[in-house]
Write a protein that holds these residues in place. Structure first.
Motif, PDB file in Angstrom:
ATOM      1  N   LYS A 164       0.745  -1.278  -0.080  1.00  0.00           N
ATOM      2  CA  LYS A 164      -0.048  -0.005   0.044  1.00  0.00           C
ATOM      3  C   LYS A 164       0.939   1.346   0.069  1.00  0.00           C
ATOM      4  CE  LYS A 164      -3.804  -2.649   0.377  1.00  0.00           C
ATOM      5  NZ  LYS A 164      -4.837  -2.725  -0.667  1.00  0.00           N
ATOM      6  N   ILE A 165       2.147   1.308   0.449  1.00  0.00           N
ATOM      7  CA  ILE A 165       2.898   2.448   0.216  1.00  0.00           C
ATOM      8  C   ILE A 165       3.641   2.835  -0.854  1.00  0.00           C
ATOM      9  CG2 ILE A 165       5.262   3.085   1.350  1.00  0.00           C
ATOM     10  CD1 ILE A 165       5.309   1.026   3.435  1.00  0.00           C
ATOM     11  N   GLN A 166       3.122   4.138  -1.323  1.00  0.00           N
ATOM     12  CA  GLN A 166       3.668   4.631  -2.311  1.00  0.00           C
ATOM     13  C   GLN A 166       4.879   5.413  -2.359  1.00  0.00           C
ATOM     14  OE1 GLN A 166       0.084   7.607  -3.090  1.00  0.00           O
ATOM     15  NE2 GLN A 166       0.010   6.472  -4.992  1.00  0.00           N
ATOM     16  N   TYR A 167       5.210   6.198  -1.184  1.00  0.00           N
ATOM     17  CA  TYR A 167       6.498   6.697  -1.176  1.00  0.00           C
ATOM     18  C   TYR A 167       6.566   7.112   0.519  1.00  0.00           C
ATOM     19  CZ  TYR A 167       4.415  11.434  -1.895  1.00  0.00           C
ATOM     20  OH  TYR A 167       3.564  12.596  -1.852  1.00  0.00           O
ATOM     21  N   VAL A 168       7.765   7.491   0.664  1.00  0.00           N
ATOM     22  CA  VAL A 168       7.954   7.913   2.317  1.00  0.00           C
ATOM     23  C   VAL A 168       8.879   9.177   2.164  1.00  0.00           C
ATOM     24  CG1 VAL A 168       9.067   7.340   4.468  1.00  0.00           C
ATOM     25  CG2 VAL A 168       8.255   5.436   3.013  1.00  0.00           C
ATOM     26  N   GLU A 169       8.567  10.072   3.070  1.00  0.00           N
ATOM     27  CA  GLU A 169       9.088  11.509   2.878  1.00  0.00           C
ATOM     28  C   GLU A 169      10.010  11.533   4.295  1.00  0.00           C
ATOM     29  OE1 GLU A 169       8.595  16.335   2.215  1.00  0.00           O
ATOM     30  OE2 GLU A 169       6.834  14.909   2.252  1.00  0.00           O
ATOM     31  N   GLY A 170      11.051  12.204   4.296  1.00  0.00           N
ATOM     32  CA  GLY A 170      11.686  12.347   5.801  1.00  0.00           C
ATOM     33  C   GLY A 170      11.730  13.692   6.084  1.00  0.00           C
ATOM     34  N   LEU A 171      11.516  13.884   7.392  1.00  0.00           N
ATOM     35  CA  LEU A 171      11.459  15.245   7.798  1.00  0.00           C
ATOM     36  C   LEU A 171      12.183  15.365   9.048  1.00  0.00           C
ATOM     37  CD1 LEU A 171       7.712  16.165   7.396  1.00  0.00           C
ATOM     38  CD2 LEU A 171       9.604  16.944   6.132  1.00  0.00           C
ATOM     39  N   LYS A 172      13.622  15.555   9.122  1.00  0.00           N
ATOM     40  CA  LYS A 172      14.599  15.355  10.411  1.00  0.00           C
ATOM     41  C   LYS A 172      14.132  14.214  11.011  1.00  0.00           C
ATOM     42  CE  LYS A 172      14.831  20.432  10.914  1.00  0.00           C
ATOM     43  NZ  LYS A 172      14.650  21.621  11.712  1.00  0.00           N
ATOM     44  N   ASP A 173      13.527  14.269  12.144  1.00  0.00           N
ATOM     45  CA  ASP A 173      13.575  12.757  12.977  1.00  0.00           C
ATOM     46  C   ASP A 173      12.398  11.997  12.768  1.00  0.00           C
ATOM     47  OD1 ASP A 173      15.926  13.476  14.589  1.00  0.00           O
ATOM     48  OD2 ASP A 173      14.954  14.676  15.791  1.00  0.00           O
ATOM     49  N   TYR A 174      11.465  12.670  11.777  1.00  0.00           N
ATOM     50  CA  TYR A 174      10.157  11.949  11.500  1.00  0.00           C
ATOM     51  C   TYR A 174      10.083  11.475   9.985  1.00  0.00           C
ATOM     52  CZ  TYR A 174       8.329  13.786  15.944  1.00  0.00           C
ATOM     53  OH  TYR A 174       8.184  14.419  17.148  1.00  0.00           O
ATOM     54  N   VAL A 175       9.122  10.661   9.714  1.00  0.00           N
ATOM     55  CA  VAL A 175       9.041  10.322   8.388  1.00  0.00           C
ATOM     56  C   VAL A 175       7.542  10.382   8.003  1.00  0.00           C
ATOM     57  CG1 VAL A 175      11.066   8.707   8.130  1.00  0.00           C
ATOM     58  CG2 VAL A 175       8.755   7.777   9.050  1.00  0.00           C
ATOM     59  N   LYS A 176       7.211  10.695   6.861  1.00  0.00           N
ATOM     60  CA  LYS A 176       5.732  10.697   6.370  1.00  0.00           C
ATOM     61  C   LYS A 176       5.575   9.593   5.522  1.00  0.00           C
ATOM     62  CE  LYS A 176       4.380  15.555   6.741  1.00  0.00           C
ATOM     63  NZ  LYS A 176       3.739  16.667   5.957  1.00  0.00           N
ATOM     64  N   ILE A 177       4.653   8.689   5.871  1.00  0.00           N
ATOM     65  CA  ILE A 177       4.484   7.437   4.799  1.00  0.00           C
ATOM     66  C   ILE A 177       3.118   7.710   4.247  1.00  0.00           C
ATOM     67  CG2 ILE A 177       4.339   4.957   5.128  1.00  0.00           C
ATOM     68  CD1 ILE A 177       5.369   4.908   7.767  1.00  0.00           C
TER      69      ILE A 177
ATOM     70  N   PHE B 130      11.414  -1.616  -2.860  1.00  0.00           N
ATOM     71  CA  PHE B 130      11.562   0.126  -2.619  1.00  0.00           C
ATOM     72  C   PHE B 130      13.060   0.481  -2.725  1.00  0.00           C
ATOM     73  CE2 PHE B 130       8.301  -1.360   0.242  1.00  0.00           C
ATOM     74  CZ  PHE B 130       7.341  -0.483   0.077  1.00  0.00           C
ATOM     75  N   ILE B 131      13.219   1.808  -3.349  1.00  0.00           N
ATOM     76  CA  ILE B 131      14.440   2.360  -3.596  1.00  0.00           C
ATOM     77  C   ILE B 131      14.552   3.617  -3.026  1.00  0.00           C
ATOM     78  CG2 ILE B 131      13.535   3.083  -5.883  1.00  0.00           C
ATOM     79  CD1 ILE B 131      16.373   2.591  -7.038  1.00  0.00           C
ATOM     80  N   ARG B 132      15.580   3.963  -2.507  1.00  0.00           N
ATOM     81  CA  ARG B 132      15.854   5.588  -2.211  1.00  0.00           C
ATOM     82  C   ARG B 132      16.534   6.325  -3.230  1.00  0.00           C
ATOM     83  NH1 ARG B 132      18.437   7.123   3.638  1.00  0.00           N
ATOM     84  NH2 ARG B 132      17.921   9.532   3.587  1.00  0.00           N
ATOM     85  N   VAL B 133      15.736   7.510  -3.609  1.00  0.00           N
ATOM     86  CA  VAL B 133      16.008   8.063  -4.755  1.00  0.00           C
ATOM     87  C   VAL B 133      16.529   9.811  -4.222  1.00  0.00           C
ATOM     88  CG1 VAL B 133      14.329   7.107  -6.037  1.00  0.00           C
ATOM     89  CG2 VAL B 133      13.581   9.180  -4.825  1.00  0.00           C
ATOM     90  N   HIS B 134      16.397   9.790  -2.889  1.00  0.00           N
ATOM     91  CA  HIS B 134      16.917  11.298  -2.499  1.00  0.00           C
ATOM     92  C   HIS B 134      16.946  10.969  -0.976  1.00  0.00           C
ATOM     93  CE1 HIS B 134      16.117  15.431  -1.231  1.00  0.00           C
ATOM     94  NE2 HIS B 134      16.401  15.749  -2.540  1.00  0.00           N
ATOM     95  N   ARG B 135      17.966  11.816  -0.218  1.00  0.00           N
ATOM     96  CA  ARG B 135      17.942  11.832   1.046  1.00  0.00           C
ATOM     97  C   ARG B 135      16.687  12.027   1.890  1.00  0.00           C
ATOM     98  NH1 ARG B 135      18.639  17.095   3.529  1.00  0.00           N
ATOM     99  NH2 ARG B 135      18.565  18.486   2.135  1.00  0.00           N
ATOM    100  N   SER B 136      15.828  12.504   1.138  1.00  0.00           N
ATOM    101  CA  SER B 136      14.388  12.787   1.657  1.00  0.00           C
ATOM    102  C   SER B 136      13.522  11.858   1.326  1.00  0.00           C
ATOM    103  CB  SER B 136      14.057  14.294   1.815  1.00  0.00           C
ATOM    104  OG  SER B 136      14.979  15.014   2.350  1.00  0.00           O
ATOM    105  N   PHE B 137      13.493  11.093   0.465  1.00  0.00           N
ATOM    106  CA  PHE B 137      12.451  10.155  -0.386  1.00  0.00           C
ATOM    107  C   PHE B 137      13.073   8.684  -0.692  1.00  0.00           C
ATOM    108  CE2 PHE B 137      11.326  14.532  -1.328  1.00  0.00           C
ATOM    109  CZ  PHE B 137       9.988  14.520  -1.120  1.00  0.00           C
ATOM    110  N   ILE B 138      12.136   7.793  -0.291  1.00  0.00           N
ATOM    111  CA  ILE B 138      11.994   6.351  -0.613  1.00  0.00           C
ATOM    112  C   ILE B 138      10.626   6.102  -1.322  1.00  0.00           C
ATOM    113  CG2 ILE B 138      12.246   3.924   0.095  1.00  0.00           C
ATOM    114  CD1 ILE B 138      13.609   5.324   3.025  1.00  0.00           C
ATOM    115  N   VAL B 139      10.851   5.530  -2.598  1.00  0.00           N
ATOM    116  CA  VAL B 139       9.799   5.304  -3.275  1.00  0.00           C
ATOM    117  C   VAL B 139       9.640   3.610  -3.485  1.00  0.00           C
ATOM    118  CG1 VAL B 139       8.766   5.554  -5.731  1.00  0.00           C
ATOM    119  CG2 VAL B 139       9.943   7.434  -4.552  1.00  0.00           C
ATOM    120  N   ALA B 140       8.354   3.249  -3.574  1.00  0.00           N
ATOM    121  CA  ALA B 140       7.990   1.717  -3.856  1.00  0.00           C
ATOM    122  C   ALA B 140       8.102   1.715  -5.433  1.00  0.00           C
ATOM    123  CB  ALA B 140       6.290   1.700  -3.809  1.00  0.00           C
ATOM    124  N   LYS B 141       8.948   0.729  -5.862  1.00  0.00           N
ATOM    125  CA  LYS B 141       9.338   0.333  -7.165  1.00  0.00           C
ATOM    126  C   LYS B 141       7.999   0.335  -8.268  1.00  0.00           C
ATOM    127  CE  LYS B 141      14.041  -1.178  -6.338  1.00  0.00           C
ATOM    128  NZ  LYS B 141      14.626  -2.651  -6.417  1.00  0.00           N
TER     129      LYS B 141
END
Length: 241
Positions: free
Chosen positions: A155-168, A195-206
Motif C-alpha cells: 500500500k505504500i507509495q513513497y516515504v518522505e523524511g522530515l528530520k527525526d520523522y517520516v511521512k508514509i 523500494f528504492i531510495r531516490v533522495h536523502r528525503s525520499f524512498i519510493v515503492a518501485k
C-alpha cells in the motif's frame, strides 16, 4: 531503553547547574556525564565523551545555547533551560525535545526526562525492528499518535523524511502516517527488492512508479526529485525494466 541516558548539563549559573544535577540524581534512568559552565567548555568535553541528552542554557557568554545546539551530533538531543520565553520558537527549530523556563521544578525536569526516555526508546525500537524485518515480509508496524499501526508494504507509495520523522504515503489515505523514525531506520525496514531510495528525503515503492519527468518521479501533483548521488542506482533500476 534498557540502558541509562547519558546526560550533560551546561549553564553559566552555578546555582542553576547545581539544581539540575540534584534533580538528575533523583531519576534512576539518567546518568550524569558532565557539567559545564559554558558552551565552549562543553564542546570539548562532549565531543570527547559523547552524551545522549543535554540540559542546555541559552544565554551564555562566547557561544549561546542555540548556536551550540546546531554543532552537536544528530543523535544528541537537547532540553533548553532558560529564563527567557522569547527563545522558545528558536529552540524547537533546532529540534529541542523540550523547553523549560526557569525556575525549573523537579516535576518539570522529570517530565522532560521522561520525554527523552520515550524518544530514545522509540528510536532504538525502530532500529531493532529494521534489523529484524525479513526480505519477504509483507508489512511493518509503526508508532503514530500514541498508536501502533500495521502498514502493508503493497500500500505504500513513497516515504518522505522530515528530520527525526517520516511521512508514509499510502494508497489507502490522502493523509500520510507520521512516525518518529529516521530515514536510515525506515530504509533498513523496507525490502530493497520493493523500494528504492531516490533522495536523502525520499524512498519510493518501485512498483508504484508510473511516470518520470526530467529526473523527477511523478505521483499526481507531487514531484519527487532524484538526488545526484542516487541517480546511478535509479537509472540502473529503470533500465532493467
Amino acid at each position: 531503553m534498557a540502558t541509562k541516558i547519558k546526560c550533560a548539563f551546561v549553564d553559566d549559573e552555578p546555582l542553576a547547574l547545581s539544581l539540575l544535577l540534584s534533580y538528575a540524581k533523583r531519576v534512576n534512568f539518567i546518568e550524569p556525564a558532565g557539567e559545564y559552565s559554558n558552551a565552549v567548555e562543553a564542546m570539548d568535553g562532549i565531543m570527547e565523551n559523547p552524551v545522549d541528552l543535554i540540559f542546555l542554557d541559552i544565554q551564555m557568554p562566547h557561544l549561546n545555547g542555540l548556536e551550540f545546539a546546531r554543532m552537536l551530533p544528530e543523535r544528541t538531543r537537547i532540553v533548553f533551560t532558560t529564563a527567557f520565553g522569547k527563545y522558545a520558537l528558536d529552540g524547537f527549530r533546532v529540534n529541542a525535545l523540550d523547553y523549560l523556563l526557569k525556575p525549573i521544578s523537579f516535576s518539570q525536569f522529570l517530565e522532560a526526562a521522561n520525554k527523552a526516555q520515550q524518544w530514545f526508546s522509540l528510536i532504538d525500537s525502530n532500529a531493532k525492528a529494521g534489523d529484524a524485518v525479513a526480505e519477504d515480509a509483507r508489512s511493518m508496524f509503526v508508532k503514530s499518535d500514541h498508536k501502533v499501526l500495521q502498514i502493508d508494504f503493497s500500500k505504500i507509495q513513497y516515504v518522505e523524511g522530515l528530520k527525526d520523522y517520516v511521512k508514509i504515503y499510502t494508497t489507502e489515505s490522502e493523509r500520510p502516517v507520521l512516525s518518529l523514525m529516521s530515514m536510515k531506520a525506515m530504509e533498513s525496514i523496507l525490502p530493497a527488492s520493493r523500494f528504492i531510495r531516490v533522495h536523502r528525503s525520499f524512498i519510493v515503492a518501485k512498483d508504484k512508479i508510473r511516470e518520470i519527468d526530467r529526473n523527477r518521479i511523478v505521483f499526481g501533483d507531487v514531484y519527487i526529485p532524484v538526488g545526484d548521488s542516487y541517480k546511478p542506482a535509479f537509472s540502473a533500476f529503470v533500465n532493467q525494466k
